[in-house]
Design a protein around this motif. Structure first.
Motif, mmCIF file in Angstrom:
data_model
loop_
_atom_site.group_PDB
_atom_site.id
_atom_site.type_symbol
_atom_site.label_atom_id
_atom_site.label_comp_id
_atom_site.label_asym_id
_atom_site.label_seq_id
_atom_site.Cartn_x
_atom_site.Cartn_y
_atom_site.Cartn_z
ATOM 1 N N MET A 1 22.144 46.241 -1.420
ATOM 2 C CA MET A 1 23.406 46.750 -0.885
ATOM 3 C C MET A 1 24.025 45.725 0.054
ATOM 4 O O MET A 1 23.338 44.998 0.756
ATOM 5 N N GLU A 2 25.326 45.676 0.078
ATOM 6 C CA GLU A 2 26.036 44.710 0.901
ATOM 7 C C GLU A 2 25.874 45.086 2.371
ATOM 8 O O GLU A 2 26.012 46.242 2.752
ATOM 9 N N GLN A 3 25.547 44.089 3.166
ATOM 10 C CA GLN A 3 25.357 44.297 4.604
ATOM 11 C C GLN A 3 26.712 44.147 5.293
ATOM 12 O O GLN A 3 27.514 43.292 4.920
ATOM 13 N N PRO A 4 26.989 44.938 6.346
ATOM 14 C CA PRO A 4 28.269 44.798 7.041
ATOM 15 C C PRO A 4 28.363 43.437 7.741
ATOM 16 O O PRO A 4 27.405 42.966 8.338
ATOM 17 N N GLY A 5 29.493 42.792 7.637
ATOM 18 C CA GLY A 5 29.732 41.518 8.296
ATOM 19 C C GLY A 5 29.060 40.339 7.617
ATOM 20 O O GLY A 5 28.977 39.266 8.201
ATOM 21 N N GLU A 6 28.567 40.503 6.413
ATOM 22 C CA GLU A 6 27.856 39.430 5.712
ATOM 23 C C GLU A 6 28.855 38.555 4.980
ATOM 24 O O GLU A 6 29.748 39.041 4.298
ATOM 25 N N THR A 7 28.670 37.242 5.084
ATOM 26 C CA THR A 7 29.558 36.329 4.365
ATOM 27 C C THR A 7 29.056 36.180 2.935
ATOM 28 O O THR A 7 27.935 36.569 2.609
ATOM 29 N N MET A 8 29.886 35.573 2.097
ATOM 30 C CA MET A 8 29.523 35.405 0.697
ATOM 31 C C MET A 8 28.297 34.492 0.555
ATOM 32 O O MET A 8 27.412 34.752 -0.247
ATOM 33 N N ALA A 9 28.237 33.459 1.352
ATOM 34 C CA ALA A 9 27.104 32.516 1.289
ATOM 35 C C ALA A 9 25.816 33.210 1.711
ATOM 36 O O ALA A 9 24.756 33.008 1.094
ATOM 37 N N GLU A 10 25.889 34.032 2.771
ATOM 38 C CA GLU A 10 24.700 34.759 3.224
ATOM 39 C C GLU A 10 24.235 35.739 2.152
ATOM 40 O O GLU A 10 23.042 35.890 1.893
ATOM 41 N N ARG A 11 25.179 36.426 1.550
ATOM 42 C CA ARG A 11 24.829 37.398 0.491
ATOM 43 C C ARG A 11 24.185 36.687 -0.695
ATOM 44 O O ARG A 11 23.188 37.149 -1.247
ATOM 45 N N LYS A 12 24.748 35.516 -1.071
ATOM 46 C CA LYS A 12 24.211 34.757 -2.197
ATOM 47 C C LYS A 12 22.787 34.304 -1.903
ATOM 48 O O LYS A 12 21.898 34.398 -2.764
ATOM 49 N N ALA A 13 22.538 33.849 -0.673
ATOM 50 C CA ALA A 13 21.197 33.411 -0.279
ATOM 51 C C ALA A 13 20.227 34.597 -0.276
ATOM 52 O O ALA A 13 19.073 34.481 -0.719
ATOM 53 N N ARG A 14 20.674 35.741 0.223
ATOM 54 C CA ARG A 14 19.826 36.936 0.260
ATOM 55 C C ARG A 14 19.480 37.395 -1.154
ATOM 56 O O ARG A 14 18.324 37.732 -1.461
ATOM 57 N N LEU A 15 20.466 37.408 -2.070
ATOM 58 C CA LEU A 15 20.210 37.822 -3.448
ATOM 59 C C LEU A 15 19.270 36.850 -4.155
ATOM 60 O O LEU A 15 18.414 37.248 -4.937
ATOM 61 N N LYS A 16 19.411 35.545 -3.845
ATOM 62 C CA LYS A 16 18.541 34.533 -4.430
ATOM 63 C C LYS A 16 17.095 34.764 -3.978
ATOM 64 O O LYS A 16 16.157 34.697 -4.776
ATOM 65 N N ALA A 17 16.918 35.064 -2.691
ATOM 66 C CA ALA A 17 15.580 35.336 -2.157
ATOM 67 C C ALA A 17 14.987 36.586 -2.802
ATOM 68 O O ALA A 17 13.794 36.630 -3.147
ATOM 69 N N LEU A 18 15.799 37.616 -2.983
ATOM 70 C CA LEU A 18 15.320 38.846 -3.642
ATOM 71 C C LEU A 18 14.906 38.564 -5.079
ATOM 72 O O LEU A 18 13.890 39.066 -5.556
ATOM 73 N N ARG A 19 15.703 37.757 -5.812
ATOM 74 C CA ARG A 19 15.404 37.432 -7.198
ATOM 75 C C ARG A 19 14.090 36.661 -7.293
ATOM 76 O O ARG A 19 13.253 36.934 -8.139
ATOM 77 N N GLN A 20 13.896 35.697 -6.381
ATOM 78 C CA GLN A 20 12.664 34.913 -6.381
ATOM 79 C C GLN A 20 11.465 35.784 -6.043
ATOM 80 O O GLN A 20 10.398 35.638 -6.633
ATOM 81 N N ALA A 21 11.623 36.715 -5.108
ATOM 82 C CA ALA A 21 10.530 37.619 -4.747
ATOM 83 C C ALA A 21 10.172 38.517 -5.923
ATOM 84 O O ALA A 21 8.989 38.786 -6.188
ATOM 85 N N LYS A 22 11.187 38.974 -6.647
ATOM 86 C CA LYS A 22 10.943 39.824 -7.822
ATOM 87 C C LYS A 22 10.220 39.048 -8.905
ATOM 88 O O LYS A 22 9.273 39.543 -9.519
ATOM 89 N N GLU A 23 10.643 37.803 -9.159
ATOM 90 C CA GLU A 23 9.984 36.976 -10.172
ATOM 91 C C GLU A 23 8.556 36.668 -9.785
ATOM 92 O O GLU A 23 7.656 36.650 -10.620
#
Length: 145
Positions: A9-31
C-alpha cells in the motif's frame, strides 16, 4: 490490512523513488523467500526485458532477426484404419421413421388452432352481448313511447 497487501500500500508522503525502492526490496524479499535468484537488472535500474522469440513472424530488423526460431516439423504418424460401420437393414431404417409422418406438424398446428378457437369464441360472445345490449335499448325506447 485485511487484504494481505499491507507492505504494498502507498505510504503517505512517499515519493516515487522511495516507493520504487520499497517495491524493489519487497520483490527481492519475495524471490528470496521462494528460493529464486533475484531478477537481473539493467543499467537504468529496471528489470531485464524478456527474451523475444519469433515463431511465426519474420522481422525486417537484423537485430530482431536473430531471435527467429527454426520451424519445427510435426511428428509423423501412421493413419488409423477406419472400421466400416455396420450397414443397417431396410427394416431398421423404417423403425427410425415416424409412424405418422405429419405428427409434429399436426401438434404444432393444433396448439395454434386451439388459441385461435378461444379468441374466436370470445369475439363471438362480445358480438352477441353487443347485439343483445342494442336490442334491449330498442325495447326500452319502444316502451317509453
Amino acid at each position: 490490512d485485511s487484504s494481505g497487501h499491507a507492505g504494498i500500500m502507498e505510504q503517505p508522503g512517499e515519493t516515487m523513488a522511495e516507493r520504487k525502492a520499497r517495491l524493489k526490496a519487497l520483490r527481492q524479499a519475495k524471490e528470496a523467500a521462494e528460493g529464486r535468484a533475484p531478477a537481473e537488472e539493467t543499467k537504468d535500474g529496471g528489470e531485464e526485458p524478456p527474451v523475444l522469440k519469433f515463431r511465426n513472424y519474420l522481422p525486417k530488423d537484423e537485430v530482431l532477426a536473430e531471435a527467429v526460431m527454426k520451424a519445427t516439423k510435426a511428428p509423423e504418424f501412421e493413419p488409423v484404419e477406419a472400421k466400416p460401420l455396420a450397414v443397417a437393414e431396410e427394416d431398421d431404417i423404417y423403425d427410425l421413421l415416424p409412424k405418422r409422418e405429419n405428427i409434429d406438424l399436426k401438434n404444432h398446428v393444433d396448439r395454434k388452432m386451439q388459441k385461435l378457437e378461444r379468441k374466436t369464441q370470445r369475439a363471438m360472445i362480445e358480438l352477441m352481448q353487443a347485439e343483445e345490449d342494442r336490442r334491449m335499448r330498442e325495447r326500452g325506447e319502444e316502451a317509453d313511447q
